[in-house]
Design a protein around this motif. Structure first.
Motif, short mmCIF file in Angstrom:
data_model
loop_
_atom_site.label_atom_id
_atom_site.label_comp_id
_atom_site.label_asym_id
_atom_site.label_seq_id
_atom_site.Cartn_x
_atom_site.Cartn_y
_atom_site.Cartn_z
N GLU A 96 3.12 -6.19 -9.05
CA GLU A 96 2.61 -5.27 -8.06
C GLU A 96 1.12 -5.51 -7.86
O GLU A 96 0.38 -5.71 -8.82
CB GLU A 96 2.84 -3.81 -8.49
N SER A 97 0.69 -5.49 -6.61
CA SER A 97 -0.71 -5.75 -6.29
C SER A 97 -1.16 -4.82 -5.18
O SER A 97 -0.41 -4.54 -4.23
CB SER A 97 -0.90 -7.21 -5.86
N ASN A 98 -2.40 -4.34 -5.29
CA ASN A 98 -3.05 -3.55 -4.25
C ASN A 98 -4.33 -4.25 -3.83
O ASN A 98 -5.04 -4.82 -4.67
CB ASN A 98 -3.39 -2.14 -4.76
N TYR A 99 -4.61 -4.20 -2.55
CA TYR A 99 -5.83 -4.84 -2.06
C TYR A 99 -6.42 -3.99 -0.95
O TYR A 99 -5.71 -3.24 -0.27
CB TYR A 99 -5.55 -6.26 -1.56
N ALA A 100 -7.73 -4.11 -0.78
CA ALA A 100 -8.42 -3.33 0.24
C ALA A 100 -9.76 -3.96 0.54
O ALA A 100 -10.43 -4.49 -0.36
CB ALA A 100 -8.61 -1.87 -0.20
N ASN A 101 -10.13 -3.90 1.79
CA ASN A 101 -11.45 -4.32 2.26
C ASN A 101 -11.91 -3.26 3.24
O ASN A 101 -11.34 -3.13 4.33
CB ASN A 101 -11.40 -5.70 2.92
N ARG A 102 -12.87 -2.47 2.82
CA ARG A 102 -13.26 -1.30 3.59
C ARG A 102 -13.62 -1.66 5.03
O ARG A 102 -14.31 -2.64 5.28
CB ARG A 102 -14.45 -0.61 2.91
N TYR A 103 -13.13 -0.83 5.93
CA TYR A 103 -13.32 -0.97 7.38
C TYR A 103 -12.65 -2.22 7.94
O TYR A 103 -12.88 -2.57 9.09
CB TYR A 103 -14.81 -0.99 7.75
N GLN A 104 -11.84 -2.89 7.15
CA GLN A 104 -11.14 -4.08 7.63
C GLN A 104 -9.62 -3.90 7.51
O GLN A 104 -8.92 -3.84 8.50
CB GLN A 104 -11.60 -5.32 6.86
N TYR A 105 -9.12 -3.80 6.28
CA TYR A 105 -7.68 -3.70 6.06
C TYR A 105 -7.43 -3.20 4.65
O TYR A 105 -8.33 -3.17 3.80
CB TYR A 105 -7.01 -5.07 6.26
N ARG A 106 -6.19 -2.85 4.41
CA ARG A 106 -5.73 -2.50 3.06
C ARG A 106 -4.23 -2.64 3.02
O ARG A 106 -3.55 -2.63 4.05
CB ARG A 106 -6.13 -1.07 2.67
N GLY A 107 -3.68 -2.75 1.82
CA GLY A 107 -2.24 -2.92 1.69
C GLY A 107 -1.82 -3.06 0.24
O GLY A 107 -2.63 -2.94 -0.69
N ASN A 108 -0.55 -3.29 0.04
CA ASN A 108 0.01 -3.50 -1.29
C ASN A 108 1.26 -4.34 -1.18
O ASN A 108 1.90 -4.40 -0.12
CB ASN A 108 0.32 -2.15 -1.97
N ALA A 109 1.59 -5.00 -2.26
CA ALA A 109 2.76 -5.87 -2.29
C ALA A 109 3.39 -5.77 -3.67
O ALA A 109 2.71 -5.53 -4.68
CB ALA A 109 2.38 -7.31 -1.97
N SER A 110 4.70 -5.95 -3.72
CA SER A 110 5.41 -5.93 -5.01
C SER A 110 6.66 -6.78 -4.91
O SER A 110 7.28 -6.89 -3.85
CB SER A 110 5.78 -4.50 -5.42
N PHE A 111 6.99 -7.39 -6.03
CA PHE A 111 8.25 -8.12 -6.16
C PHE A 111 8.91 -7.67 -7.44
O PHE A 111 8.28 -7.66 -8.52
CB PHE A 111 8.02 -9.63 -6.20
N ARG A 112 10.19 -7.29 -7.35
CA ARG A 112 10.92 -6.74 -8.49
C ARG A 112 12.23 -7.51 -8.67
O ARG A 112 12.99 -7.68 -7.70
CB ARG A 112 11.19 -5.25 -8.28
N TYR A 113 12.45 -7.96 -9.87
CA TYR A 113 13.65 -8.72 -10.18
C TYR A 113 14.26 -8.16 -11.46
O TYR A 113 13.55 -7.86 -12.43
CB TYR A 113 13.32 -10.21 -10.38
N GLU A 114 15.60 -8.03 -11.46
CA GLU A 114 16.29 -7.51 -12.64
C GLU A 114 17.57 -8.31 -12.88
O GLU A 114 18.32 -8.60 -11.94
CB GLU A 114 16.64 -6.03 -12.46
N LYS A 115 17.77 -8.66 -14.13
CA LYS A 115 19.00 -9.31 -14.60
C LYS A 115 19.76 -8.27 -15.40
O LYS A 115 19.33 -7.84 -16.47
CB LYS A 115 18.67 -10.52 -15.47
N LEU A 116 20.91 -7.84 -14.89
CA LEU A 116 21.64 -6.72 -15.47
C LEU A 116 22.92 -7.21 -16.12
O LEU A 116 23.74 -7.88 -15.48
CB LEU A 116 21.97 -5.68 -14.40
N LEU A 117 23.08 -6.86 -17.38
CA LEU A 117 24.31 -7.15 -18.12
C LEU A 117 24.97 -5.83 -18.49
O LEU A 117 24.33 -4.95 -19.09
CB LEU A 117 24.00 -7.95 -19.39
#
Length: 901
Positions: A303-324
């Motif tokens: 998970e990542s958050n990023y921001a640049n004031r007065y320009q842009y902001r956002g977040n991203a995440s990748f989730r993976y699960e191996k279920l037995l």
């Protein structure tokens, strides 16, 4: 103050005191008593600021070139002041400052009730004073740079710049520190004895604290301790460490995230949400988390958050699960891999007015939200779809204005696992052009209002399933096309009361793949061949409409509360022509077989292309639509108001239908009805819609070309009806308060769910509920017992109701009927409870139900999330310290749902 002590003491004595008598000296520096002042003592002086140059001028008017002044022991000026008096003691070579005393030396400031400057030892002592109620007030405040210490007393040496501080109190980041004895080694290192440090708001009476015998503190950096143990409510606990390290920096710092421990009946013991936080820069961070179960299941999240004031902001995440499920070798053993990718990006509107980039991505396995072992959003398992959109738009100013956009979309049905995706879609448009408009800027008549526009759209579309997503088979079924559209329209007035509009739409479609059909007599089946290559077809149509607005007013008696009722009618009559395009159709022959005659089948090679096949049916239809609004003027609640109050009685009550002049049968379409019934003005509206079919049904429940009234029935058959409303209100509606939602910060919304808690709330790894709105500041907790329980109890409530009636084939049944609700109540400033549930009135059962409890323990947080019944029955308990620096000190326990159900 740089000074030659003998000269200064002599000069000050002569100038300021003259023949005044000695005041009683203060012999002690640990707890001085306030000296008595004789009547002949001179008036106190507020402040004195002397330099070495001033001393020389007072001593002798001649310049002393041959006498080299003695080197001062002070490296900078000493400025001091006091409210009541400043007294000089030449016998003991001291200066006394009383009441709101202050000394400034370089970057160091000392404020206290009493300050004593000892010129013999080059030291300064600071104490508080007792007021008339014998209370110890004006405790010393020692400030250096950004560090502040508030002790009972201070002893500071100017030569070594070291200090002894007794019962000091200071704040370092989220910590509040109180030490019995503090030794200031220099401006960056402090050694302390018998120390309490806590994140509780009150250091004098904390609900918990850590007690250490000896510590080393580097302000704004760290605290290093020896033996330390935890005290709760002044009661020692067995929880302790032989040494401790506590970071004090206010800046984000990288570090480990301690996992939580639990057990699951299907997967065994587990560790969840453990990992590492990377503070990559001031603009972006990264969190890596993992789960592990003893049966071999595991999960990873980035998970990542990023921001640049007065320009842009956002977040991203990748989730993976191996279920037995279960253990290997058991008959019911199974395994699966699920994943989810999420990205949200918003651009500040002021960053670039002519271009904009934004993204909202939520894609992955269709079963992710139903099967995940580390659910971060409870409400999302009820979602039936996942959607994504990434777009960039650019505007080229000019006359005409040109707009270009490039976007990609994704729609995924989590039940059928079907995926529709466009990658990418290019759209362009040229603003309206009025070729016959006059130069004056105003457009009059049918000719000057003629306008045209150009639009282009190119698209690659993929239709696949969850199992084939981004595999070679997905790209084999790609369809592409480009569509050009030129709408030409005009509008004008007729008889000053009727607005008329007319236009035509020219369209050309380009495709790069078509389909030819034939019949295989040997196999007796249809054969479809794909033909790669450029092909195109053109279509056009004609449309026109005329409408007006009619006002009706019915006035009541002036003494009546209802002053008048107004009825606004907006009728509209339209006429549309859609030609048929037989030239784009071909045919194949099915030969006669036993019992069947020869048959000719017509088809278009453009079927199943991006924009579909052109119509081969001519239509000439007349449409009628009538919209009604009912309003009332009633007596104003305020007796001083000059005008009556206006309310809405019925909004947008619309009836619409059409009649196809060119159709062979069933020329009249069903009459659709829709409208809105206001219950609470601007708060609560009931929406309804329905369909009335004028045609009858045969014995097979099929529509026939016979009016229902001529078949022994009523004028219309009610085939469909729906009633729904959603109502959300809270205590702030009655107090004028307001909350502004931030969808980017809403975890539920970012996962594709609702931004409210109608489907329940989930808890993050710190035991905090994901709230509907993210508040920047916490509300101040009222400590007055008389204000703790009163009528101003914050609460909120949401209701959602829907009912659908279906009678298209004489089935006459309510196909869906349910009500859902959610609410939260703060029973006190520290206690809050909430619930989300619903009831299916058709199937007679409760929908997904969740109960929530939260207790603010001042420095701690306690939450409990409980789903009491159903196939997702589970609970989660958490208690831990709220401060982020000690967020790993927690206890959480949960019971996951039984996935075998």
């Amino acid at each position: 103050m740089r000074t030659n002590l003998p000269y200064i003491l002599f000069i000050l004595l002569v100038i300021f005191f003259g023949n005044s008598a000695h005041a009683q000296e203060i012999d002690t520096i640990t707890r001085p008593r306030i000296p008595a002042v004789e009547e002949n003592e001179p008036q106190p002086i507020d402040s004195i600021q002397l330099t070495e140059k001033d001393n020389l001028r007072e001593t002798d008017s001649m310049q002393l070139d041959s006498v080299k002044p003695k080197q001062s022991f002070l490296s900078s000026d000493v400025n001091y002041s006091a409210k009541d008096y400043i007294r000089f003691d030449r016998k003991n070579n001291r200066v006394y400052l009383y009441n709101e005393a202050e000394i400034v030396y370089g970057d160091m400031t000392i404020k206290a009730g009493i300050i004593i400057l000892d010129n013999t030892k080059n030291e300064v002592y600071a104490f508080g004073i007792k007021d008339s109620a014998d209370a110890y007030t004006q405790r010393p405040v020692f400030t250096q740079l950004q560090n502040t210490v508030e002790p009972d007393s201070i002893r500071f040496n100017f030569d070594t710049e070291k200090a002894l501080v007794y019962n000091s109190r200071t704040e370092q980041g989220e910590f509040k520190v109180k030490g019995e004895v503090t030794k200031r080694e220099n401006d960056s290192v402090y050694y302390m004895k018998n120390v309490k440090f806590t994140t509780a708001p009150d250091i004098e009476n904390p609900d918990y604290y850590f007690f250490a015998r000896k510590i080393k503190m580097v302000p704004d950096k760290k605290i290093v301790t020896g033996l330390v143990n935890l005290w709760i409510a002044d009661v020692p606990t067995p929880l302790g460490l032989p040494f401790g390290y506590f970071p004090l920096t206010d800046e984000r710092a990288s570090g480990f995230i301690i996992p939580s421990f639990g057990d699951n009946q299907n997967r065994g013991y587990f560790l969840q949400n453990g990992g590492y936080y990377f503070a990559l820069s001031d603009f972006v961070d990264l969190t890596v988390l993992g789960d592990y179960y003893t049966n071999g299941s595991y999960g990873l999240r980035f998970e990542s958050n990023y921001a640049n004031r007065y320009q842009y902001r956002g977040n991203a995440s990748f989730r993976y699960e191996k279920l037995l499920n279960e253990e290997r070798g058991f008959p019911n053993f199974s395994e699966q891999s699920i994943y989810n990718l999420r990205w949200t990006h918003t651009q500040d509107q002021k960053a670039n007015p002519s271009s904009r980039f934004q993204a909202s991505v939520n894609l992955g396995s269709s079963t992710y939200y139903q099967q995940t072992i580390n659910q971060t959003n409870t409400g999302n398992f009820l979602n039936n779809s996942m959607n994504s959109s990434v777009s960039y738009s650019k505007t080229f100013e000019g006359d005409p204005q040109v707009n270009v956009s490039l976007n990609a979309t994704h729609n995924q049905n989590t039940r059928t696992q079907e995926i529709n995706m466009t990658l990418p879609t290019l759209q362009g448009s040229v603003s309206r052009i009025y070729p016959f408009a006059s130069g004056s800027g105003t457009k009059k008549g049918i000719i000057e209002n003629i306008n045209l526009q150009y639009n282009i759209r190119g698209e690659n579309r993929f239709r696949t399933t969850d199992s084939l997503f981004f595999k070679p088979e997905m790209f084999e079924n790609m369809i592409s096309g480009v569509q050009h559209t030129i709408p030409i329209n005009t509008n004008f007035k007729v008889l000053n009361y009727f607005s008329v509009s007319a236009g035509t739409n020219l369209q050309e479609n380009w495709v790069f793949k078509t389909y030819e059909k034939s019949y295989d007599a040997q196999r007796q089946e249809e054969v479809i061949d794909t033909v790669n290559g450029f092909d195109a077809y053109r279509t056009y149509n004609f449309n026109s409409s005329i409408g007006t607005t009619i006002y009706g007013l019915f006035k009541f008696n002036p003494d009546s509360k209802i002053k008048a009722i107004r009825h606004v009618i907006r009728p509209s009559l339209s006429y549309n022509i859609n030609p048929k395009f037989d030239q784009f159709y071909d045919s194949y022959l099915i030969p006669a077989t036993s019992g069947l005659d020869e048959k000719t089948v017509k088809y278009s090679r453009f079927e199943n292309t991006l924009f579909g096949a052109p119509s081969r049916r001519y239509s000439s239809s007349v449409g009628l639509s009538v919209t009604n609004d009912f309003e009332a003027k009633i007596e104003a609640k305020d007796s001083l108001a000059e005008e009556p109050r206006k309310i809405s009685l019925l909004k947008n009550l619309q009836f619409s239908t059409s009649y196809d002049l060119a159709a062979d049968s069933l020329k009249l379409t069903p009459v659709t009805i829709r409208g809105t019934l206001p219950v609470v003005q601007d708060k609560f509206d009931i929406n309804f819609n329905g369909a009335l079919d004028p045609y009858a049904l045969n014995n097979k429940n099929q529509r026939i070309d016979k009016l229902n009234i001529n078949n022994g029935g009523s004028l219309f058959r009610l085939t469909r009806a729906n009633v729904s409303f959603g109502y959300s209100f809270s205590s702030s509606d009655f107090t004028g308060g307001e909350k502004n939602p931030d969808e980017l910060e809403n975890e539920t919304f970012r996962n594709g769910g609702r931004p409210d808690d109608l489907f329940g709330k989930s808890m993050d790894q710190d035991g905090q509920f994901y709230d509907e709105y993210e508040e920047e500041e916490e509300e101040e907790i009222v400590e007055n017992d008389t204000e703790r329980y009163n009528y101003k109890i914050p609460w909120d409530l949401r209701l959602s109701y829907t009912m659908t009636y279906d009678n298209a084939t004489r089935n006459s049944e309510i196909s869906s009927h349910s009500i859902m609700f959610s609410g939260n109540v703060e029973l006190s400033p520290r206690w809050s409870v909430g619930a989300s549930s619903g009831y299916d009135l058709k199937n007679k059962g409760f929908t997904y139900t969740q109960l929530r409890f939260a207790r603010d323990l001042e420095s701690w947080r306690m939450t409990f999330n409980w789903t009491p019944f159903g196939n997702r029955a589970s609970w989660y308990f958490f208690i831990g310290i709220k401060a982020s620096v000690l967020s790993d000190i927690k206890y959480d326990k949960n019971r996951e749902r039984d996935r075998s159900l």
